[in-house]
Design a protein around this motif. Structure first.
Motif, short mmCIF file in Angstrom:
data_model
loop_
_atom_site.label_atom_id
_atom_site.label_comp_id
_atom_site.label_asym_id
_atom_site.label_seq_id
_atom_site.Cartn_x
_atom_site.Cartn_y
_atom_site.Cartn_z
N ARG A 25 0.83 -1.21 0.00
CA ARG A 25 0.00 0.00 0.00
C ARG A 25 0.86 1.25 0.00
O ARG A 25 0.54 2.24 -0.68
CB ARG A 25 -0.94 0.00 1.21
CG ARG A 25 -2.03 -1.06 1.14
CD ARG A 25 -3.16 -0.78 2.11
NE ARG A 25 -3.89 0.42 1.74
CZ ARG A 25 -4.97 0.86 2.38
NH1 ARG A 25 -5.43 0.18 3.42
NH2 ARG A 25 -5.59 1.95 1.99
N LEU A 26 1.94 1.25 0.75
CA LEU A 26 2.84 2.41 0.77
C LEU A 26 3.45 2.65 -0.61
O LEU A 26 3.55 3.80 -1.06
CB LEU A 26 3.95 2.18 1.80
CG LEU A 26 3.56 2.26 3.28
CD1 LEU A 26 4.73 1.81 4.15
CD2 LEU A 26 3.14 3.67 3.65
N LYS A 28 2.25 1.66 -3.53
CA LYS A 28 1.19 2.10 -4.44
C LYS A 28 0.84 3.57 -4.21
O LYS A 28 0.61 4.31 -5.17
CB LYS A 28 -0.06 1.23 -4.26
CG LYS A 28 0.10 -0.22 -4.67
CD LYS A 28 0.15 -0.36 -6.18
CE LYS A 28 -1.20 -0.06 -6.81
NZ LYS A 28 -1.18 -0.27 -8.27
N LYS A 29 0.82 3.96 -2.95
CA LYS A 29 0.53 5.36 -2.63
C LYS A 29 1.60 6.27 -3.22
O LYS A 29 1.32 7.41 -3.59
CB LYS A 29 0.46 5.54 -1.11
CG LYS A 29 -0.02 6.91 -0.67
CD LYS A 29 -0.17 6.98 0.84
CE LYS A 29 -0.66 8.36 1.27
NZ LYS A 29 -0.80 8.44 2.75
#
Length: 410
Positions: A25-26, A28-29
Protein backbone atom coordinates in the motif's frame (compact mmCIF):
# COMPACT_ATOMS: atom_id res chain seq x y z
CA UNK A 1 11.10 8.39 -7.30
CA UNK A 2 8.53 5.62 -6.90
CA UNK A 3 6.13 7.05 -9.44
CA UNK A 4 5.89 4.82 -12.48
CA UNK A 5 8.46 2.31 -11.20
CA UNK A 6 7.79 -1.42 -11.61
CA UNK A 7 8.42 -3.30 -8.38
CA UNK A 8 8.26 -7.04 -7.72
CA UNK A 9 7.68 -7.95 -4.08
CA UNK A 10 8.57 -11.62 -3.56
CA UNK A 11 7.26 -13.07 -0.30
CA UNK A 12 8.65 -16.18 1.40
CA UNK A 13 7.09 -18.29 4.15
CA UNK A 14 7.91 -16.40 7.32
CA UNK A 15 5.74 -14.75 9.96
CA UNK A 16 7.03 -11.32 8.87
CA UNK A 17 4.95 -11.76 5.69
CA UNK A 18 2.07 -10.14 7.59
CA UNK A 19 3.80 -6.77 7.11
CA UNK A 20 3.84 -6.93 3.33
CA UNK A 21 0.27 -5.74 2.55
CA UNK A 22 1.13 -2.49 4.36
CA UNK A 23 4.35 -2.22 2.34
CA UNK A 24 2.46 -2.74 -0.92
CA UNK A 25 0.00 0.00 0.00
CA UNK A 26 2.84 2.41 0.77
CA UNK A 27 4.48 1.71 -2.58
CA UNK A 28 1.19 2.10 -4.44
CA UNK A 29 0.53 5.36 -2.63
CA UNK A 30 3.92 6.55 -3.91
CA UNK A 31 2.81 5.87 -7.47
CA UNK A 32 4.62 2.57 -8.07
CA UNK A 33 3.34 -0.41 -10.02
CA UNK A 34 3.59 -3.44 -7.73
CA UNK A 35 3.31 -7.12 -8.58
CA UNK A 36 3.53 -9.74 -5.88
CA UNK A 37 5.13 -13.18 -6.17
CA UNK A 38 4.10 -15.58 -3.44
CA UNK A 39 5.71 -18.90 -2.51
CA UNK A 40 3.51 -21.79 -1.44
CA UNK A 41 4.73 -21.43 2.14
CA UNK A 42 4.11 -17.67 2.14
CA UNK A 43 0.45 -18.29 1.25
CA UNK A 44 0.08 -19.86 4.70
CA UNK A 45 0.90 -16.52 6.33
CA UNK A 46 -0.76 -13.94 4.05
CA UNK A 47 -3.61 -14.47 1.60
CA UNK A 48 -3.50 -14.10 -2.14
CA UNK A 49 -6.80 -12.16 -2.00
CA UNK A 50 -5.38 -9.57 0.40
CA UNK A 51 -2.30 -9.01 -1.75
CA UNK A 52 -4.32 -8.82 -4.97
CA UNK A 53 -6.61 -6.24 -3.37
CA UNK A 54 -3.87 -3.91 -2.14
CA UNK A 55 -1.71 -4.27 -5.27
CA UNK A 56 -4.66 -4.17 -7.71
CA UNK A 57 -2.76 -6.81 -9.67
CA UNK A 58 -2.78 -10.55 -10.15
CA UNK A 59 -0.68 -12.37 -7.54
CA UNK A 60 1.75 -14.90 -8.98
CA UNK A 61 1.96 -18.13 -7.01
CA UNK A 62 2.50 -21.03 -9.39
CA UNK A 63 5.19 -21.38 -12.01
CA UNK A 64 2.67 -23.24 -14.19
CA UNK A 65 -0.68 -21.54 -14.82
CA UNK A 66 -3.87 -23.64 -15.08
CA UNK A 67 -3.99 -25.34 -18.49
CA UNK A 68 -7.76 -24.92 -18.82
CA UNK A 69 -7.49 -21.11 -19.04
CA UNK A 70 -7.54 -19.41 -22.43
CA UNK A 71 -4.54 -17.42 -23.64
CA UNK A 72 -2.26 -19.04 -21.07
CA UNK A 73 1.13 -17.33 -20.74
CA UNK A 74 3.63 -20.08 -20.03
CA UNK A 75 6.58 -17.65 -20.04
CA UNK A 76 5.22 -15.13 -17.55
CA UNK A 77 8.23 -15.68 -15.27
CA UNK A 78 10.37 -14.24 -18.08
CA UNK A 79 8.08 -11.28 -18.78
CA UNK A 80 7.90 -10.47 -15.07
CA UNK A 81 11.68 -10.45 -14.77
CA UNK A 82 11.94 -8.15 -17.78
CA UNK A 83 9.15 -5.88 -16.46
CA UNK A 84 10.71 -5.22 -13.06
CA UNK A 85 12.79 -2.16 -12.19
CA UNK A 86 13.67 -3.74 -8.84
CA UNK A 87 13.24 -7.17 -7.24
CA UNK A 88 12.56 -7.27 -3.50
CA UNK A 89 12.46 -10.43 -1.39
CA UNK A 90 10.77 -9.77 1.95
CA UNK A 91 10.83 -11.72 4.11
CA UNK A 92 13.69 -13.81 2.71
CA UNK A 93 13.81 -17.19 4.44
CA UNK A 94 16.88 -19.40 4.82
CA UNK A 95 15.41 -21.86 2.33
CA UNK A 96 14.82 -19.30 -0.42
CA UNK A 97 18.20 -17.66 0.20
CA UNK A 98 19.85 -21.05 -0.34
CA UNK A 99 17.89 -21.66 -3.55
CA UNK A 100 18.75 -18.24 -4.99
CA UNK A 101 22.43 -18.62 -4.11
CA UNK A 102 22.55 -22.05 -5.75
CA UNK A 103 20.67 -20.93 -8.87
CA UNK A 104 17.80 -23.36 -8.33
CA UNK A 105 14.61 -22.66 -10.24
CA UNK A 106 11.60 -24.60 -9.01
CA UNK A 107 9.00 -21.92 -8.31
CA UNK A 108 7.84 -18.53 -9.62
CA UNK A 109 10.04 -16.57 -7.22
CA UNK A 110 13.31 -18.25 -8.18
CA UNK A 111 12.38 -18.20 -11.89
CA UNK A 112 11.72 -14.44 -11.82
CA UNK A 113 14.98 -13.92 -9.98
CA UNK A 114 16.96 -15.71 -12.69
CA UNK A 115 15.30 -13.75 -15.52
CA UNK A 116 16.11 -10.31 -14.09
CA UNK A 117 18.28 -8.14 -16.27
CA UNK A 118 21.84 -7.85 -14.90
CA UNK A 119 21.60 -4.13 -14.14
CA UNK A 120 18.39 -4.36 -12.11
CA UNK A 121 18.75 -3.94 -8.32
CA UNK A 122 17.89 -6.78 -5.95
CA UNK A 123 17.03 -6.19 -2.28
CA UNK A 124 16.87 -9.08 0.18
CA UNK A 125 15.43 -8.77 3.68
CA UNK A 126 16.41 -11.92 5.62
CA UNK A 127 14.04 -12.60 8.53
CA UNK A 128 14.46 -15.64 10.73
CA UNK A 129 15.69 -16.79 14.12
CA UNK A 130 18.98 -15.11 15.03
CA UNK A 131 20.85 -18.39 15.31
CA UNK A 132 19.68 -19.35 11.84
CA UNK A 133 20.72 -16.00 10.39
CA UNK A 134 24.23 -16.14 11.85
CA UNK A 135 24.76 -19.79 10.89
CA UNK A 136 27.70 -20.45 8.58
CA UNK A 137 25.50 -21.84 5.80
CA UNK A 138 23.12 -18.85 5.67
CA UNK A 139 26.02 -16.39 5.86
CA UNK A 140 27.81 -18.27 3.07
CA UNK A 141 24.73 -18.10 0.86
CA UNK A 142 24.23 -14.41 1.60
CA UNK A 143 27.89 -13.74 0.73
CA UNK A 144 27.36 -15.43 -2.64
CA UNK A 145 24.29 -13.32 -3.37
CA UNK A 146 26.13 -10.21 -2.27
CA UNK A 147 28.98 -11.04 -4.65
CA UNK A 148 26.42 -11.47 -7.43
CA UNK A 149 25.21 -7.90 -6.89
CA UNK A 150 22.29 -8.24 -4.47
CA UNK A 151 21.95 -5.86 -1.56
CA UNK A 152 21.40 -7.60 1.77
CA UNK A 153 19.57 -5.70 4.52
CA UNK A 154 20.48 -7.29 7.83
CA UNK A 155 17.54 -7.95 10.14
CA UNK A 156 16.79 -5.79 13.16
CA UNK A 157 16.86 -6.90 16.76
CA UNK A 158 13.58 -7.18 18.61
CA UNK A 159 10.80 -9.50 19.67
CA UNK A 160 10.64 -12.64 17.52
CA UNK A 161 7.83 -15.08 16.77
CA UNK A 162 9.52 -17.64 19.01
CA UNK A 163 8.93 -15.38 21.97
CA UNK A 164 12.63 -14.63 22.28
CA UNK A 165 14.16 -11.22 21.77
CA UNK A 166 17.16 -10.81 19.52
CA UNK A 167 18.45 -10.58 15.95
CA UNK A 168 16.17 -11.70 13.13
CA UNK A 169 13.28 -9.23 12.91
CA UNK A 170 12.40 -7.79 9.49
CA UNK A 171 12.32 -3.96 9.32
CA UNK A 172 8.97 -2.18 9.37
CA UNK A 173 7.18 -1.44 6.05
CA UNK A 174 8.07 2.28 6.15
CA UNK A 175 11.78 1.47 6.46
CA UNK A 176 11.58 -1.08 3.63
CA UNK A 177 9.80 1.42 1.35
CA UNK A 178 12.50 4.02 2.04
CA UNK A 179 15.25 1.51 1.19
CA UNK A 180 13.48 0.57 -2.05
CA UNK A 181 13.28 4.23 -3.02
CA UNK A 182 16.94 4.73 -2.14
CA UNK A 183 17.97 1.76 -4.28
CA UNK A 184 15.92 3.01 -7.22
CA UNK A 185 17.60 6.38 -6.88
CA UNK A 186 21.02 4.76 -7.09
CA UNK A 187 20.11 2.79 -10.18
CA UNK A 188 18.40 5.68 -11.95
CA UNK A 189 20.49 6.93 -14.84
CA UNK A 190 19.15 10.18 -16.20
CA UNK A 191 22.36 11.25 -17.96
CA UNK A 192 22.14 14.56 -16.14
CA UNK A 193 24.93 17.13 -16.25
CA UNK A 194 24.44 17.26 -12.46
CA UNK A 195 25.70 13.69 -12.17
CA UNK A 196 28.52 13.67 -9.62
CA UNK A 197 28.32 17.43 -9.03
CA UNK A 198 28.36 18.87 -5.52
CA UNK A 199 25.12 20.75 -4.93
CA UNK A 200 24.46 22.77 -1.76
CA UNK A 201 20.88 23.81 -1.03
CA UNK A 202 19.51 25.96 1.78
CA UNK A 203 15.90 25.41 2.80
CA UNK A 204 13.31 26.47 5.34
CA UNK A 205 13.17 29.43 7.72
CA UNK A 206 15.66 30.62 10.28
CA UNK A 207 14.90 31.57 13.87
CA UNK A 208 16.47 34.60 15.56
CA UNK A 209 16.25 34.51 19.34
CA UNK A 210 14.61 37.31 21.29
CA UNK A 211 15.08 35.36 24.51
CA UNK A 212 15.30 31.68 25.40
CA UNK A 213 11.61 31.05 24.59
CA UNK A 214 10.77 33.55 21.81
CA UNK A 215 12.15 34.16 18.35
CA UNK A 216 11.68 36.05 15.08
CA UNK A 217 10.94 33.83 12.08
CA UNK A 218 8.70 33.44 9.02
CA UNK A 219 6.20 31.00 7.51
CA UNK A 220 8.58 29.07 5.26
CA UNK A 221 7.85 25.33 5.32
CA UNK A 222 11.05 24.27 3.52
CA UNK A 223 9.06 22.22 0.98
CA UNK A 224 10.54 23.96 -2.06
CA UNK A 225 14.14 23.51 -0.93
CA UNK A 226 13.56 19.88 0.03
CA UNK A 227 11.95 19.23 -3.37
CA UNK A 228 15.02 20.69 -5.09
CA UNK A 229 17.29 18.52 -2.93
CA UNK A 230 15.35 15.38 -3.85
CA UNK A 231 15.32 16.25 -7.56
CA UNK A 232 19.08 16.96 -7.53
CA UNK A 233 19.79 13.63 -5.82
CA UNK A 234 17.67 11.85 -8.43
CA UNK A 235 19.94 13.38 -11.06
CA UNK A 236 22.98 11.86 -9.38
CA UNK A 237 24.25 14.98 -7.63
CA UNK A 238 26.01 14.87 -4.27
CA UNK A 239 23.55 16.96 -2.30
CA UNK A 240 24.10 18.78 0.98
CA UNK A 241 20.91 20.26 2.41
CA UNK A 242 21.25 23.03 5.00
CA UNK A 243 17.85 22.97 6.68
CA UNK A 244 16.33 25.46 9.05
CA UNK A 245 13.81 24.26 11.67
CA UNK A 246 11.24 22.29 9.63
CA UNK A 247 9.28 19.06 10.08
CA UNK A 248 10.19 17.34 6.83
CA UNK A 249 11.73 13.94 6.06
CA UNK A 250 15.23 14.03 4.59
CA UNK A 251 15.13 12.96 0.91
CA UNK A 252 17.03 9.74 0.07
CA UNK A 253 20.77 10.10 -0.65
CA UNK A 254 20.81 13.66 0.70
CA UNK A 255 23.19 14.76 3.45
CA UNK A 256 21.26 17.00 5.81
CA UNK A 257 22.70 19.60 8.19
CA UNK A 258 20.19 21.12 10.62
CA UNK A 259 20.67 24.74 11.68
CA UNK A 260 18.53 27.28 13.48
CA UNK A 261 19.73 30.86 13.03
CA UNK A 262 20.91 32.74 9.95
CA UNK A 263 24.39 32.89 11.47
CA UNK A 264 24.44 29.09 11.91
CA UNK A 265 23.30 28.62 8.31
CA UNK A 266 25.96 31.02 7.09
CA UNK A 267 28.70 29.27 9.06
CA UNK A 268 27.62 25.88 7.69
CA UNK A 269 27.40 27.18 4.11
CA UNK A 270 30.73 28.97 4.21
CA UNK A 271 32.55 25.68 4.79
CA UNK A 272 31.12 24.42 1.48
CA UNK A 273 31.65 27.52 -0.69
CA UNK A 274 34.94 26.43 -2.26
CA UNK A 275 34.02 22.81 -3.01
CA UNK A 276 30.46 23.02 -4.32
CA UNK A 277 29.60 23.20 -8.01
CA UNK A 278 26.10 24.60 -7.56
CA UNK A 279 24.74 26.69 -4.69
CA UNK A 280 20.94 27.06 -4.46
CA UNK A 281 19.62 29.48 -1.87
CA UNK A 282 15.99 28.45 -1.34
CA UNK A 283 15.84 29.24 2.39
CA UNK A 284 13.88 32.19 3.75
CA UNK A 285 16.74 33.56 5.80
CA UNK A 286 15.92 36.29 8.30
CA UNK A 287 17.45 39.61 7.23
CA UNK A 288 17.83 40.82 10.82
CA UNK A 289 18.38 39.41 14.30
CA UNK A 290 17.94 40.91 17.78
CA UNK A 291 21.17 42.67 18.74
CA UNK A 292 21.28 41.33 22.31
CA UNK A 293 19.07 38.28 22.98
CA UNK A 294 17.84 38.18 26.55
CA UNK A 295 19.07 35.29 28.70
CA UNK A 296 16.12 33.42 30.18
CA UNK A 297 12.57 34.68 29.67
CA UNK A 298 11.98 38.37 29.08
CA UNK A 299 9.31 39.58 31.53
CA UNK A 300 6.48 41.88 30.54
CA UNK A 301 7.09 45.21 32.31
CA UNK A 302 5.40 47.81 30.13
CA UNK A 303 2.95 48.45 27.31
CA UNK A 304 5.69 48.53 24.67
CA UNK A 305 8.91 46.72 23.96
CA UNK A 306 11.65 47.98 21.67
CA UNK A 307 14.11 45.64 19.98
CA UNK A 308 17.30 46.69 18.28
CA UNK A 309 17.89 44.53 15.20
CA UNK A 310 21.25 43.85 13.59
CA UNK A 311 21.64 42.84 9.95
CA UNK A 312 22.40 39.17 9.30
CA UNK A 313 25.07 38.03 6.83
CA UNK A 314 23.79 37.53 3.27
CA UNK A 315 24.71 33.92 2.52
CA UNK A 316 24.11 33.99 -1.23
CA UNK A 317 25.84 37.35 -1.73
CA UNK A 318 28.89 36.09 0.17
CA UNK A 319 29.05 32.98 -2.03
CA UNK A 320 28.72 35.04 -5.21
CA UNK A 321 31.60 37.32 -4.17
CA UNK A 322 34.11 34.47 -4.09
CA UNK A 323 32.70 31.92 -6.57
CA UNK A 324 34.80 30.78 -9.49
CA UNK A 325 33.60 31.02 -13.12
CA UNK A 326 32.71 27.30 -13.09
CA UNK A 327 30.48 27.59 -10.01
CA UNK A 328 26.78 28.37 -10.32
CA UNK A 329 24.76 30.53 -7.94
CA UNK A 330 20.96 30.24 -7.87
CA UNK A 331 18.66 32.40 -5.77
CA UNK A 332 14.99 32.93 -5.04
CA UNK A 333 13.07 36.21 -4.90
CA UNK A 334 9.75 36.22 -3.07
CA UNK A 335 7.88 39.32 -4.18
CA UNK A 336 4.42 40.80 -3.72
CA UNK A 337 4.69 43.66 -6.23
CA UNK A 338 7.08 44.80 -8.99
CA UNK A 339 8.28 41.19 -8.95
CA UNK A 340 10.20 41.08 -12.23
CA UNK A 341 11.93 44.41 -11.64
CA UNK A 342 12.97 43.48 -8.10
CA UNK A 343 14.10 39.97 -9.07
CA UNK A 344 16.32 41.29 -11.89
CA UNK A 345 17.81 43.84 -9.51
CA UNK A 346 18.56 41.12 -6.96
CA UNK A 347 20.14 38.89 -9.62
CA UNK A 348 22.46 41.68 -10.75
CA UNK A 349 23.40 42.83 -7.24
CA UNK A 350 24.21 39.30 -6.08
CA UNK A 351 25.84 38.25 -9.38
CA UNK A 352 23.55 35.24 -9.75
CA UNK A 353 23.51 32.90 -12.72
CA UNK A 354 19.81 32.20 -12.24
CA UNK A 355 17.06 33.56 -10.04
CA UNK A 356 13.59 32.13 -9.47
CA UNK A 357 10.93 34.77 -8.96
CA UNK A 358 8.23 33.47 -6.65
CA UNK A 359 5.20 35.76 -6.61
CA UNK A 360 3.53 35.47 -3.22
CA UNK A 361 -0.25 35.24 -3.15
CA UNK A 362 -0.66 33.22 0.06
CA UNK A 363 -2.91 30.66 -1.65
CA UNK A 364 -1.22 28.80 -4.51
CA UNK A 365 2.29 30.22 -4.42
CA UNK A 366 4.64 31.02 -1.55
CA UNK A 367 4.83 29.68 1.98
CA UNK A 368 3.10 26.59 3.42
CA UNK A 369 1.39 25.55 0.17
CA UNK A 370 1.98 22.56 -2.12
CA UNK A 371 2.34 24.53 -5.37
CA UNK A 372 4.48 27.31 -6.80
CA UNK A 373 4.42 29.57 -9.84
CA UNK A 374 8.02 30.45 -10.69
CA UNK A 375 9.54 32.79 -13.24
CA UNK A 376 13.12 31.79 -14.09
CA UNK A 377 15.44 34.67 -14.98
CA UNK A 378 18.88 33.98 -16.44
CA UNK A 379 22.02 36.11 -16.75
CA UNK A 380 20.65 37.83 -19.88
CA UNK A 381 17.51 38.78 -17.89
CA UNK A 382 15.32 36.66 -20.15
CA UNK A 383 12.31 35.54 -18.12
CA UNK A 384 10.73 32.10 -18.51
CA UNK A 385 7.30 32.03 -16.87
CA UNK A 386 6.35 28.58 -15.58
CA UNK A 387 2.72 27.56 -15.01
CA UNK A 388 1.37 26.72 -11.60
CA UNK A 389 3.12 23.47 -10.65
CA UNK A 390 3.52 21.21 -7.67
CA UNK A 391 6.73 22.03 -5.82
CA UNK A 392 8.40 18.77 -6.96
CA UNK A 393 7.56 19.60 -10.58
CA UNK A 394 8.74 23.20 -10.12
CA UNK A 395 11.99 21.87 -8.64
CA UNK A 396 12.57 19.71 -11.72
CA UNK A 397 11.97 22.63 -14.07
CA UNK A 398 14.40 24.75 -12.05
CA UNK A 399 17.09 22.07 -12.25
CA UNK A 400 16.54 21.67 -15.98
CA UNK A 401 17.53 25.32 -16.28
CA UNK A 402 20.55 24.76 -14.01
CA UNK A 403 21.69 21.79 -16.13
CA UNK A 404 21.87 24.05 -19.19
CA UNK A 405 24.30 26.33 -17.32
CA UNK A 406 26.78 23.56 -16.52
CA UNK A 407 29.70 23.41 -18.91
CA UNK A 408 30.43 19.87 -20.24
CA UNK A 409 34.05 20.04 -19.11
CA UNK A 410 33.44 21.75 -15.76
Amino acid sequence: MLRGKNIIIAICGGIAAYKIPVLVRLLKKGGANVKVVLTASAARFVSELTLATVSQEQVYCSLFPPVERENVDYTRHISLGEWADIFVVAPATANTIAKLAAGLCDDMLSACFLTLRPNKPVLLFPAMDGEMFTSSSVQRNLAMLLADGARIINPDSGELASGQCGLGRMPEPEAIAALIEEELLKSCNKHSSLQGKSVVITAGPTREKIDDVRFISNYSSGKMGFAIARAAAERGAKVTLLAGPVSLITPPLVERVDVESAKEMYDAARQLFETCDVFVSAAAVADYRPDSPFQGKLKKNGEELSLTLRKNPDILAEFSKQKSPSQIAVGFALECEDGLKNAIKKRIEKKLDLIALNFYDGKSSGFEVETNMLTLIGSDDTATVLPLLSKPDAANRLLEAVEKLIQPDS
